[in-house]
Design a protein around this motif. Sequence first.
Motif, mmCIF file in Angstrom:
data_model
loop_
_atom_site.group_PDB
_atom_site.id
_atom_site.type_symbol
_atom_site.label_atom_id
_atom_site.label_comp_id
_atom_site.label_asym_id
_atom_site.label_seq_id
_atom_site.Cartn_x
_atom_site.Cartn_y
_atom_site.Cartn_z
ATOM 1 N N MET A 1 0.428 -0.849 0.192
ATOM 2 C CA MET A 1 -0.306 -0.233 0.460
ATOM 3 C C MET A 1 0.697 1.047 -0.139
ATOM 4 O O MET A 1 1.820 1.633 1.144
ATOM 5 C CB MET A 1 -0.739 0.178 1.739
ATOM 6 C CG MET A 1 -1.838 1.269 1.219
ATOM 7 S SD MET A 1 -3.202 0.777 0.206
ATOM 8 C CE MET A 1 -4.139 0.019 0.308
ATOM 9 N N TYR A 2 0.373 2.337 -1.175
ATOM 10 C CA TYR A 2 1.060 3.133 -2.006
ATOM 11 C C TYR A 2 0.422 4.831 -0.360
ATOM 12 O O TYR A 2 -0.819 4.729 -0.664
ATOM 13 C CB TYR A 2 1.987 3.453 -2.527
ATOM 14 C CG TYR A 2 3.195 2.487 -3.188
ATOM 15 C CD1 TYR A 2 4.328 2.209 -2.405
ATOM 16 C CD2 TYR A 2 2.686 1.312 -3.834
ATOM 17 C CE1 TYR A 2 4.666 0.912 -2.541
ATOM 18 C CE2 TYR A 2 3.008 0.414 -4.240
ATOM 19 C CZ TYR A 2 4.695 -0.012 -3.439
ATOM 20 O OH TYR A 2 5.594 -0.943 -4.073
ATOM 21 N N LEU A 3 1.508 5.547 -0.542
ATOM 22 C CA LEU A 3 0.638 6.904 0.147
ATOM 23 C C LEU A 3 0.006 7.625 -0.200
ATOM 24 O O LEU A 3 1.811 8.198 -0.863
ATOM 25 C CB LEU A 3 1.151 7.447 2.114
ATOM 26 C CG LEU A 3 0.899 5.779 2.549
ATOM 27 C CD1 LEU A 3 1.469 6.992 3.723
ATOM 28 C CD2 LEU A 3 -0.321 5.288 3.045
ATOM 29 N N VAL A 4 -0.832 8.586 -0.820
ATOM 30 C CA VAL A 4 -0.945 9.572 -1.860
ATOM 31 C C VAL A 4 -1.183 10.811 -1.543
ATOM 32 O O VAL A 4 -1.992 10.757 -0.658
ATOM 33 C CB VAL A 4 -1.638 9.027 -3.133
ATOM 34 C CG1 VAL A 4 -1.798 10.679 -4.219
ATOM 35 C CG2 VAL A 4 -1.320 8.132 -3.823
ATOM 36 N N LEU A 5 -0.477 11.803 -2.120
ATOM 37 C CA LEU A 5 -0.348 13.133 -1.244
ATOM 38 C C LEU A 5 -1.639 13.872 -2.546
ATOM 39 O O LEU A 5 -0.087 14.192 -3.527
ATOM 40 C CB LEU A 5 1.280 13.750 -0.725
ATOM 41 C CG LEU A 5 0.279 15.245 -0.253
ATOM 42 C CD1 LEU A 5 -0.761 15.369 0.956
ATOM 43 C CD2 LEU A 5 1.558 16.015 0.329
ATOM 44 N N LYS A 25 -7.595 -1.214 -6.075
ATOM 45 C CA LYS A 25 -7.364 -1.643 -7.039
ATOM 46 C C LYS A 25 -5.817 -1.449 -7.653
ATOM 47 O O LYS A 25 -4.531 -2.214 -7.524
ATOM 48 C CB LYS A 25 -8.367 -1.038 -8.096
ATOM 49 C CG LYS A 25 -7.990 -1.910 -10.091
ATOM 50 C CD LYS A 25 -8.540 -1.556 -11.032
ATOM 51 C CE LYS A 25 -8.327 -2.441 -12.034
ATOM 52 N NZ LYS A 25 -9.079 -2.306 -13.095
ATOM 53 N N LEU A 26 -5.396 0.035 -7.290
ATOM 54 C CA LEU A 26 -4.145 0.349 -6.976
ATOM 55 C C LEU A 26 -3.286 0.297 -6.492
ATOM 56 O O LEU A 26 -1.603 0.522 -6.775
ATOM 57 C CB LEU A 26 -4.012 1.862 -7.985
ATOM 58 C CG LEU A 26 -4.440 2.497 -9.670
ATOM 59 C CD1 LEU A 26 -4.245 3.683 -9.592
ATOM 60 C CD2 LEU A 26 -3.754 1.352 -10.586
ATOM 61 N N GLY A 27 -3.545 -0.304 -5.936
ATOM 62 C CA GLY A 27 -2.609 -0.544 -3.958
ATOM 63 C C GLY A 27 -2.367 0.840 -3.621
ATOM 64 O O GLY A 27 -1.080 0.599 -3.007
ATOM 65 N N LEU A 28 -3.245 1.771 -3.052
ATOM 66 C CA LEU A 28 -2.781 2.927 -3.161
ATOM 67 C C LEU A 28 -3.817 3.219 -2.533
ATOM 68 O O LEU A 28 -5.075 2.571 -1.581
ATOM 69 C CB LEU A 28 -2.776 4.389 -3.798
ATOM 70 C CG LEU A 28 -2.095 3.834 -5.406
ATOM 71 C CD1 LEU A 28 -2.380 4.883 -6.584
ATOM 72 C CD2 LEU A 28 -0.307 3.845 -5.011
ATOM 73 N N GLU A 29 -3.814 4.681 -0.984
ATOM 74 C CA GLU A 29 -4.184 4.804 -0.025
ATOM 75 C C GLU A 29 -4.025 6.974 -0.006
ATOM 76 O O GLU A 29 -2.912 7.145 0.053
ATOM 77 C CB GLU A 29 -3.584 4.375 1.548
ATOM 78 C CG GLU A 29 -4.568 5.247 2.601
ATOM 79 C CD GLU A 29 -4.106 4.971 3.743
ATOM 80 O OE1 GLU A 29 -4.373 5.626 4.992
ATOM 81 O OE2 GLU A 29 -3.148 4.218 3.998
ATOM 82 N N ARG A 78 7.916 9.820 -5.402
ATOM 83 C CA ARG A 78 7.458 9.563 -7.286
ATOM 84 C C ARG A 78 6.489 10.592 -7.215
ATOM 85 O O ARG A 78 5.856 10.907 -6.357
ATOM 86 C CB ARG A 78 6.666 8.776 -7.363
ATOM 87 C CG ARG A 78 7.352 6.962 -7.509
ATOM 88 C CD ARG A 78 8.512 7.473 -8.766
ATOM 89 N NE ARG A 78 9.696 5.838 -8.582
ATOM 90 C CZ ARG A 78 10.048 6.123 -7.697
ATOM 91 N NH1 ARG A 78 10.739 6.584 -7.002
ATOM 92 N NH2 ARG A 78 11.136 4.479 -8.516
ATOM 93 N N LEU A 79 7.041 11.308 -8.231
ATOM 94 C CA LEU A 79 6.637 13.018 -8.555
ATOM 95 C C LEU A 79 5.619 12.623 -9.881
ATOM 96 O O LEU A 79 6.068 12.709 -10.961
ATOM 97 C CB LEU A 79 7.203 14.548 -8.511
ATOM 98 C CG LEU A 79 7.822 14.761 -7.527
ATOM 99 C CD1 LEU A 79 9.138 15.708 -7.860
ATOM 100 C CD2 LEU A 79 6.905 15.425 -6.092
ATOM 101 N N ALA A 117 -0.720 3.493 -12.005
ATOM 102 C CA ALA A 117 -0.122 1.764 -12.160
ATOM 103 C C ALA A 117 1.372 1.851 -12.872
ATOM 104 O O ALA A 117 2.545 1.159 -11.775
ATOM 105 C CB ALA A 117 -0.660 1.335 -13.697
ATOM 106 N N LYS A 118 1.726 2.944 -13.568
ATOM 107 C CA LYS A 118 3.248 2.698 -14.325
ATOM 108 C C LYS A 118 4.202 2.817 -12.513
ATOM 109 O O LYS A 118 5.482 2.597 -12.784
ATOM 110 C CB LYS A 118 3.247 3.912 -14.903
ATOM 111 C CG LYS A 118 5.261 3.597 -15.632
ATOM 112 C CD LYS A 118 4.926 4.472 -16.224
ATOM 113 C CE LYS A 118 5.278 5.831 -16.333
ATOM 114 N NZ LYS A 118 5.626 6.890 -16.769
ATOM 115 N N VAL A 119 3.990 4.045 -12.149
ATOM 116 C CA VAL A 119 4.321 4.710 -10.636
ATOM 117 C C VAL A 119 4.883 3.621 -9.980
ATOM 118 O O VAL A 119 5.649 3.094 -9.453
ATOM 119 C CB VAL A 119 3.965 5.545 -10.033
ATOM 120 C CG1 VAL A 119 4.213 6.102 -8.965
ATOM 121 C CG2 VAL A 119 3.910 6.792 -10.787
ATOM 122 N N THR A 120 3.543 2.438 -9.922
ATOM 123 C CA THR A 120 3.150 1.548 -8.172
ATOM 124 C C THR A 120 4.036 0.403 -9.095
ATOM 125 O O THR A 120 5.032 -0.686 -8.216
ATOM 126 C CB THR A 120 2.105 0.667 -7.780
ATOM 127 O OG1 THR A 120 0.658 0.684 -9.666
ATOM 128 C CG2 THR A 120 1.441 2.648 -7.296
#
Length: 524
Positions: A1-5, A25-29, A78-79, A117-120
């Motif tokens: 799980m990756y954290l998004v700002l 679906k993308l595994g993000l929070e 990642r930006l 999806a590419k970033v994850t």
Amino acid sequence: MYLVLIVDDEPEIRQGLKLKIDADKLGLELAGEASNGVEALERLEDEAFDIVITDMNMPVMDGVSFLEACRERHPDIRLVVITGYEDFQYARAALRHQASDYLLKPVAADELADVLAKVTAELDGERQETAREERTKWELSQYYQEMKEHFIVRLIKGEADREAAALERARKFGLDAWSGMEVRFLTVGLRRRTAARTPDRSPDQFRLALELICRERAQESGGACEAFRDASYPGLVHFATAESEAWQRDFAERLAEQAAALLGFELAVGLGRPATGFGQWKEGYLSALLAWNLSESGLAEEDRRTPAGRTALTGEELKVLERYLARGELNAFERAIRQPLDEAFAASQAGFVKVIFQLYLALESQAFELHIAIDHAEQLWLRPELALALDSADKAIEFLTRIADKVARQHRHEAEENDHALIDAVLRYIDENYMTDLNLTDLAERFNYNPSYFSEMFKSKVGKTFIQYVTDARMAQAIRLLEGTQLSLWDIAELTGFSNASYFSAKFKRMYGVTPSDYRKGFK
């Protein structure tokens, strides 16, 4: 799980982006929002975000300044840049600050999903690589520590390589400076006489706990001492150090305090005499064992400090006793130990007990090398108070001769089947030391054989040459490491006794028809 700002000065835009992202679906929070670059940097200082989605045209701090600050302070984030302007300045800024992608408003949901999806996927790859590197470092440190401890045990058992080879091995483990220094040994174990007052708790139940405490203390010393175990004495932990006696005593006191606080047992401690040079480590180690046994024997402290008269046999006297046992001459052994025991008994109880322990440790060392089991009732290191029950020279001689008889009989048995026993011992030695510099001449000298005869006998008994057997033993371990670890070929070559990775790879391919790397890929 990756954290998004998400960073944008318009709340509607931020909300729209959140609705377009299928986080599960993308595994993000979607863990945070910010309305400008300054606010975003504050959030980044407080929380560990993995991905930042940012607008470029914002008040207080514009997108270009934010990208610069973000790349400088948080280079691993990642930006993803989003802007409503088809301005080359923004695209160039995004590229210059290594943004993962650059999108124009209004952002389509599928387009944003593809970018994220590419970033994850990139982050997943980095995490896996980091995990592999950490696993490799851990495996290498474990093998390194095991090999270092194995080397120390060989030294204290008197099984060192030729002096030059031993020094080279010591250099690999950072112990080469100790070869010319005074090294002291310390032996510790939980005190059994304390355990007698708490019969429901045995020191044997806390062996692992004591070992972990000791290894932790050694690690905290920053290389000032090395902790190791000798399989002959389960329940005891030993230390080697080149520090002063005062340092050693202070270390022992602190260790005893920790053992008492955490385990509820007193710690019996044996401080050995200093030993200079690897060749003297065996005597230094045995002196620590002897001191530990005396501390557990029940003798008063003042008696242990100032024993009068005969208190020890010389190294030459012990070698004579070993020769008697090797030839199976039990009567000669008994006559040889009577004089020092009589002299020590006439002088003081402390000196008498010390001589008994010294003779016992010499016998036990031989018994261990010959794989002879000593009866539980005869193991003085388990029940050191038994030494006080040997209150005459005759009783001590009877006790020691009983053990010596087992050793002498085993020597006679081995003499009768000398070649078979020799080959078994040689194979054990090779299997335990394949990672060291093994050669036929040194091994023949070690087992007191002519090299030519030894080579012929080895091949006839084993069915392959000495070199073939050593290579097979090394390759078997190399295959285990290829299959079970991520260690590099250089590490595996060193851990299995090959001079370098190139020679190891060439030898492996000749034996198995594939390179080590191809073998590892095929196994996976």
